[in-house]
Design a protein around this motif. Structure first.
Motif, PDB file in Angstrom:
ATOM      1  N   GLY A 219       0.898  -1.208  -0.062  1.00  0.00           N
ATOM      2  CA  GLY A 219       0.020   0.063  -0.005  1.00  0.00           C
ATOM      3  C   GLY A 219       0.841   1.434  -0.155  1.00  0.00           C
ATOM      4  N   VAL A 220       0.408   2.399  -0.599  1.00  0.00           N
ATOM      5  CA  VAL A 220       0.918   3.647  -0.751  1.00  0.00           C
ATOM      6  C   VAL A 220      -0.170   4.608  -0.232  1.00  0.00           C
ATOM      7  CG1 VAL A 220       1.935   5.384  -2.401  1.00  0.00           C
ATOM      8  CG2 VAL A 220       1.941   3.082  -2.689  1.00  0.00           C
ATOM      9  N   TRP A 221       0.145   5.444   0.668  1.00  0.00           N
ATOM     10  CA  TRP A 221      -0.615   6.617   1.141  1.00  0.00           C
ATOM     11  C   TRP A 221       0.082   7.808   1.478  1.00  0.00           C
ATOM     12  CZ3 TRP A 221       1.041   2.549   3.792  1.00  0.00           C
ATOM     13  CH2 TRP A 221       1.398   2.520   5.081  1.00  0.00           C
ATOM     14  N   THR A 222      -0.647   8.859   1.833  1.00  0.00           N
ATOM     15  CA  THR A 222       0.208  10.259   1.994  1.00  0.00           C
ATOM     16  C   THR A 222      -0.515  10.731   3.166  1.00  0.00           C
ATOM     17  OG1 THR A 222      -1.617  11.456   0.766  1.00  0.00           O
ATOM     18  CG2 THR A 222       0.638  10.692  -0.452  1.00  0.00           C
ATOM     19  N   ASP A 223       0.190  11.987   3.699  1.00  0.00           N
ATOM     20  CA  ASP A 223      -0.346  12.758   4.727  1.00  0.00           C
ATOM     21  C   ASP A 223      -0.454  14.343   4.610  1.00  0.00           C
ATOM     22  OD1 ASP A 223       2.139  14.103   5.236  1.00  0.00           O
ATOM     23  OD2 ASP A 223       2.860  12.794   6.730  1.00  0.00           O
ATOM     24  N   PRO A 224      -1.168  14.978   5.428  1.00  0.00           N
ATOM     25  CA  PRO A 224      -1.282  16.490   4.969  1.00  0.00           C
ATOM     26  C   PRO A 224       0.025  17.238   4.729  1.00  0.00           C
ATOM     27  CG  PRO A 224      -2.832  15.999   6.625  1.00  0.00           C
ATOM     28  CD  PRO A 224      -1.946  14.777   6.434  1.00  0.00           C
ATOM     29  N   ALA A 225       0.971  16.659   5.289  1.00  0.00           N
ATOM     30  CA  ALA A 225       2.651  17.462   5.224  1.00  0.00           C
ATOM     31  C   ALA A 225       3.377  17.325   3.773  1.00  0.00           C
ATOM     32  CB  ALA A 225       3.335  17.069   6.360  1.00  0.00           C
ATOM     33  N   GLY A 226       2.490  16.475   3.034  1.00  0.00           N
ATOM     34  CA  GLY A 226       3.164  16.197   1.856  1.00  0.00           C
ATOM     35  C   GLY A 226       4.050  14.879   1.846  1.00  0.00           C
ATOM     36  N   ASN A 227       4.216  14.106   2.876  1.00  0.00           N
ATOM     37  CA  ASN A 227       4.964  13.039   2.909  1.00  0.00           C
ATOM     38  C   ASN A 227       4.297  11.862   2.270  1.00  0.00           C
ATOM     39  OD1 ASN A 227       7.054  13.902   4.840  1.00  0.00           O
ATOM     40  ND2 ASN A 227       5.511  14.311   6.222  1.00  0.00           N
ATOM     41  N   ALA A 228       4.906  10.898   1.699  1.00  0.00           N
ATOM     42  CA  ALA A 228       4.482   9.664   1.069  1.00  0.00           C
ATOM     43  C   ALA A 228       4.678   8.528   1.913  1.00  0.00           C
ATOM     44  CB  ALA A 228       5.034   9.769  -0.182  1.00  0.00           C
ATOM     45  N   TYR A 229       4.181   7.488   2.107  1.00  0.00           N
ATOM     46  CA  TYR A 229       4.377   6.137   2.976  1.00  0.00           C
ATOM     47  C   TYR A 229       4.104   4.869   1.910  1.00  0.00           C
ATOM     48  CZ  TYR A 229       3.653   9.227   6.932  1.00  0.00           C
ATOM     49  OH  TYR A 229       3.778  10.439   7.630  1.00  0.00           O
ATOM     50  N   VAL A 230       4.921   4.011   2.126  1.00  0.00           N
ATOM     51  CA  VAL A 230       5.046   2.733   1.277  1.00  0.00           C
ATOM     52  C   VAL A 230       5.056   1.669   2.314  1.00  0.00           C
ATOM     53  CG1 VAL A 230       5.947   1.361  -0.630  1.00  0.00           C
ATOM     54  CG2 VAL A 230       6.085   3.783  -0.637  1.00  0.00           C
ATOM     55  N   ALA A 231       4.113   0.555   2.394  1.00  0.00           N
ATOM     56  CA  ALA A 231       4.270  -0.436   3.055  1.00  0.00           C
ATOM     57  C   ALA A 231       5.189  -1.346   2.503  1.00  0.00           C
ATOM     58  CB  ALA A 231       3.035  -0.867   3.128  1.00  0.00           C
ATOM     59  N   VAL A 232       6.187  -1.952   3.145  1.00  0.00           N
ATOM     60  CA  VAL A 232       7.106  -2.665   2.447  1.00  0.00           C
ATOM     61  C   VAL A 232       6.937  -4.139   3.345  1.00  0.00           C
ATOM     62  CG1 VAL A 232       9.783  -3.086   2.377  1.00  0.00           C
ATOM     63  CG2 VAL A 232       9.062  -0.874   2.756  1.00  0.00           C
ATOM     64  N   TYR A 233       5.985  -4.828   2.425  1.00  0.00           N
ATOM     65  CA  TYR A 233       5.542  -6.040   3.106  1.00  0.00           C
ATOM     66  C   TYR A 233       6.670  -6.917   3.195  1.00  0.00           C
ATOM     67  CZ  TYR A 233       2.342 -10.144   3.225  1.00  0.00           C
ATOM     68  OH  TYR A 233       1.638 -11.196   3.597  1.00  0.00           O
ATOM     69  N   GLY A 234       7.606  -7.014   2.253  1.00  0.00           N
ATOM     70  CA  GLY A 234       8.682  -8.240   2.173  1.00  0.00           C
ATOM     71  C   GLY A 234       9.596  -7.856   3.568  1.00  0.00           C
TER      72      GLY A 234
END
Length: 295
Positions: A219-234
């Motif tokens: 999964g990929v998502w963001t926050d209001p500050a403009g940061n991006a997040y990625v779930a590294v399932y591996g």
């Protein structure tokens, strides 16, 4: 624990998980985990465990919101209606897939907005912006990012000639699309301008032997500050990429769990959807103050 003891422990866990994977063969352990976790304006969190959709209320009470649905993704519209699908396979004898798309209204009314039909979804997505536009990718390289307006018109936002295949994605409220290109995170602006947010985000730990290469990142998502997040399932990690491109591990899941999706609440709390090596699901809240709670 010494470094050598820790190394032996990690190898022991990994060996056990490999044996479990072999033992279960093509069973549930190798199933495709879900990424769907969303929060409405009232603070209710909805997530999928691939068998139903659960609701966690602000007071922590957990209940089933939608029964008997196999959905990997979820989304909310501006009115707080929840959307997902039900996907099924009719067996190797007929080798046929089917799906339907449902909507759970704020009033609790559950209806199908796309009735049961054969095959996979086309021209319909659970990746939305604030205006209600849907986004998805087409092609295994090069890749096109497509957009469907609320009125039904479908257009091409832009193309990525160097992309090797479109992966999980998200859209900001302004219509900026962030999508995975194997181990890289790409950004496409509403005018089609393409850039690379971060490269080589994928990684693997010995304790995740059941994860195939195409699912190392989820999964990929963001926050209001403009940061991006990625779930590294591996690798049982969540990586945050700030607007300058700096990559930081902000959460690590304990064995046998690993993150597949997430969100950042208005108060800064990080909510993570985690799946185990046997494909069980749970939600973990990592508070901005460092506190944690598992649901």
């Amino acid at each position: 624990m010494s470094v050598e003891a820790d190394r032996r422990s990690a190898w022991g866990v990994a060996a056990g998980l490999v044996a479990l994977t072999i033992l279960l063969g093509t069973g549930r352990v190798e199933a495709h985990p879900g990424v769907g976790i969303v929060m409405d304006r009232q603070g209710n969190v909805f997530y999928t465990d691939l068998a139903q959709v659960w609701r966690i209320m602000p007071d922590g009470t957990r209940s089933i919101a939608v029964k008997n649905v196999h959905t990997h993704e979820l989304c909310l519209d501006a009115d707080g209606n929840l959307f997902g699908e039900h996907l099924w396979y009719e067996g190797e004898k007929v080798d046929r897939w089917g799906h339907r798309v449902w909507r759970l209204g704020r009033d609790g009314n559950l209806v199908d907005i796309i009735p049961a039909r054969e095959g996979f979804r086309k021209n319909y997505s659970f990746v939305r912006d604030a205006a209600g536009n849907m986004y998805w990718s087409e092609g295994d390289g090069p890749v096109e990012i497509r957009r469907k307006a609320p009125g039904g018109a479908i257009t091409t936002v832009g193309k990525c000639a160097s992309c090797r295949g479109g992966g999980w994605m998200t859209a900001t409220s302004q219509g900026v699309v962030l999508f995975l290109d194997r181990g890289d995170l790409r950004r496409m602006a509403p005018d089609g301008a393409l850039s690379t947010v971060a490269e080589h985000l994928e990684s693997r730990t010995l304790t995740q032997p059941q994860v195939g290469d195409r699912h190392l990142l989820m999964g990929v998502w963001t926050d209001p500050a403009g940061n991006a997040y990625v779930a590294v399932y591996g690798d049982r990690q969540v990586k945050r990429i700030d607007p300058s491109g700096r990559i930081q591990v902000v959460a690590t899941s304990s064995i046998p769990w690993s993150p597949t999706g997430g969100l950042v609440a208005a108060n800064g709390d990080l909510w993570l959807l985690e799946y185990s090596v046997t494909n069980a699901a749970r939600v973990r809240r990592v508070g901005k103050d460092g506190s944690e709670k598992t649901f």
